[in-house]
Design an enzyme around this catalytic site. Structure first.
Site, PDB file in Angstrom:
ATOM      1  N   HIS A 113      88.189  -6.367 -15.539  1.00 45.69           N
ATOM      2  CA  HIS A 113      88.726  -6.595 -14.189  1.00 45.69           C
ATOM      3  C   HIS A 113      89.339  -7.987 -14.092  1.00 45.69           C
ATOM      4  O   HIS A 113      90.473  -8.146 -13.643  1.00 45.69           O
ATOM      5  CB  HIS A 113      87.619  -6.486 -13.131  1.00 45.69           C
ATOM      6  CG  HIS A 113      86.947  -5.150 -13.060  1.00 45.69           C
ATOM      7  ND1 HIS A 113      85.873  -4.906 -12.229  1.00 45.69           N
ATOM      8  CD2 HIS A 113      87.177  -3.983 -13.705  1.00 45.69           C
ATOM      9  CE1 HIS A 113      85.482  -3.645 -12.362  1.00 45.69           C
ATOM     10  NE2 HIS A 113      86.253  -3.067 -13.264  1.00 45.69           N
ATOM     11  N   TYR A 117      93.945  -9.001 -13.618  1.00 40.62           N
ATOM     12  CA  TYR A 117      94.791  -9.740 -12.660  1.00 40.62           C
ATOM     13  C   TYR A 117      95.762 -10.653 -13.410  1.00 40.62           C
ATOM     14  O   TYR A 117      96.894 -10.856 -12.983  1.00 40.62           O
ATOM     15  CB  TYR A 117      93.937 -10.561 -11.696  1.00 40.62           C
ATOM     16  CG  TYR A 117      92.837  -9.768 -11.015  1.00 40.62           C
ATOM     17  CD1 TYR A 117      93.157  -8.743 -10.117  1.00 40.62           C
ATOM     18  CD2 TYR A 117      91.493 -10.028 -11.267  1.00 40.62           C
ATOM     19  CE1 TYR A 117      92.160  -8.016  -9.492  1.00 40.62           C
ATOM     20  CE2 TYR A 117      90.486  -9.312 -10.642  1.00 40.62           C
ATOM     21  CZ  TYR A 117      90.818  -8.301  -9.763  1.00 40.62           C
ATOM     22  OH  TYR A 117      89.827  -7.583  -9.150  1.00 40.62           O
ATOM     23  N   GLU A 182      80.534  -7.258  -4.165  1.00 42.30           N
ATOM     24  CA  GLU A 182      81.389  -6.212  -4.735  1.00 42.30           C
ATOM     25  C   GLU A 182      81.797  -5.147  -3.731  1.00 42.30           C
ATOM     26  O   GLU A 182      82.854  -4.545  -3.859  1.00 42.30           O
ATOM     27  CB  GLU A 182      80.680  -5.540  -5.911  1.00 42.30           C
ATOM     28  CG  GLU A 182      80.428  -6.501  -7.044  1.00 42.30           C
ATOM     29  CD  GLU A 182      80.057  -5.799  -8.326  1.00 42.30           C
ATOM     30  OE1 GLU A 182      79.424  -4.733  -8.259  1.00 42.30           O
ATOM     31  OE2 GLU A 182      80.404  -6.325  -9.387  1.00 42.30           O
TER      32      GLU A 182
HETATM   33 MN   MN3 Z   1      81.127  -4.727 -10.417  1.00 45.34          MN
HETATM   34 MN   MN3 Z   2      84.614  -6.117 -10.828  1.00 40.91          MN
END
Ligand code: MN3
Ligand code: MN3
Length: 347
Positions: A113, A117, A182
């Protein structure tokens, strides 16, 4: 050595120093179903053709580009924190060996993740713009405040004078911080790509965000479930005290989120709608933790364009034929809440 002596040597027993993980002795079926869900939805940023967003990007007004880039810079910081600290500290309190394995997967995906970006930045922004963005997020008061509050719970250690349940609560607070981060705090940033997706722009960048949201839904549900196992072991008075702390923390984080959203979105006029979306997701975070909602906002209060972005159907087929490698991962399906019920019965 005779055959008998060799058999005796093989059978010689010592005290166990380290225990092997046995996936054939599952203590908690949720670990197995979560592992299967996590691994079947594995993905990599490099498989999404973000450069196909360049036409849309070049047509965006400067203020929209700036908002977009800053929102993604903020997300980078949060996913960095999850990959370095969040998944690691929650893993330490694992109740089963299979839970540890699940968190190894989760921790790696947090790194995917955080990196994804940068894939978007390197496609849309110049190296100089990227430097300015990272400098902004690493010194912005609201981003740093958010990180500091969450990290204070991640870094907390039990002390010798604590009761067993007090020690347990130190671990439970890490899970709460992780789920609040999150399932709620990311959404002030996720709003931007979902808004563009709902308007059929920047679809490939949004595809990455949808893959991240799909992962986070499993993380939030799983960590919330493990939280509830521990929470249910506390005494009623301890549970009450813990709940008060939890709601105070969420409100404290929300206040910071309000200021951050004003800073980021006042210029573009999105602040109120972003905050509705944040409150809606704050309630979802509480739901993951088995708690009642804090805010009156529901899905019907969220801008339908955003819900449209979230629920837009699969586009993976197109994406993977565009990269032309026939490498087909799990399809991104229409996002329904039920998709994330990894065998856990919500109340
Ligand atoms: Mn997570
Ligand atoms: Mn994440």
């Amino acid at each position: 050595m005779t055959e008998q002596n060799s058999q005796n040597a093989l059978d010689k027993r010592v005290e166990t120093y380290y225990e092997a993980i046995n996936w054939n002795a599952i203590e908690d079926a949720i670990d197995k179903s979560t592992w299967e869900k996590l691994t079947e939805q594995f993905w990599l940023d490099t498989r999404i053709p973000v450069s196909n967003d360049l036409d849309d990007w070049r047509k965006l007004p400067q203020i929209e580009r700036d908002t977009f880039a800053k929102a993604f810079a903020g997300l980078t910081l949060l996913d960095t924190m999850q990959s370095v600290d969040g998944a690691e500290v929650v893993k330490h309190d694992a109740r089963t060996p299979q839970e540890t394995a699940c968190f190894n997967n989760i921790q790696f995906m947090e790194s995917v993740h955080a990196k994804s970006y940068s894939t978007i930045f390197s496609t849309l922004n110049t190296p100089k713009e990227i430097d300015v963005l990272f400098d902004w997020v690493n010194t912005n008061v609201h981003m740093q405040t958010k990180a500091k509050i969450i990290d204070s719970y991640y870094e907390a250690e039990p002390t010798d004078d604590m009761t067993p349940n007090e020690k347990k609560m130190v671990g439970l607070r890490k899970k709460v911080a992780s789920v609040f981060l999150e399932t709620c705090l990311f959404y002030s940033g996720f709003y931007t790509p979902l808004w563009y997706l709902g308007n059929n722009k920047m679809n490939n960048s949004a595809e990455i965000i949808k893959l991240i949201i799909r992962d986070e839904s499993v993380h939030g549900t799983y960590i919330g479930y493990k939280f509830q196992l521990g929470f249910n072991e506390l005494e009623p008075a301890e549970q009450e005290e813990f709940k008060n702390w939890m709601y105070d923390l969420l409100y404290q984080l929300y206040e910071n989120e309000e200021e951050y959203s004003h800073l980021l979105y006042d210029g573009i006029g999105w602040t109120d709608e972003v905050l509705t979306f944040v409150r809606y997701n704050a309630n979802k975070a509480l739901m993951n933790l088995g708690q009642d909602p804090l805010f009156p906002d529901t899905a019907s209060d969220v801008n339908p364009i955003i819900m449209n972005g979230i629920s837009a159907g699969t586009s993976n087929h197109d994406f993977f034929s565009q990269v032309g490698n026939g490498y087909l991962l799990g399809e991104v399906e229409v996002m329904n809440d039920e998709d994330y019920l990894i065998g856990i019965d919500r109340k």
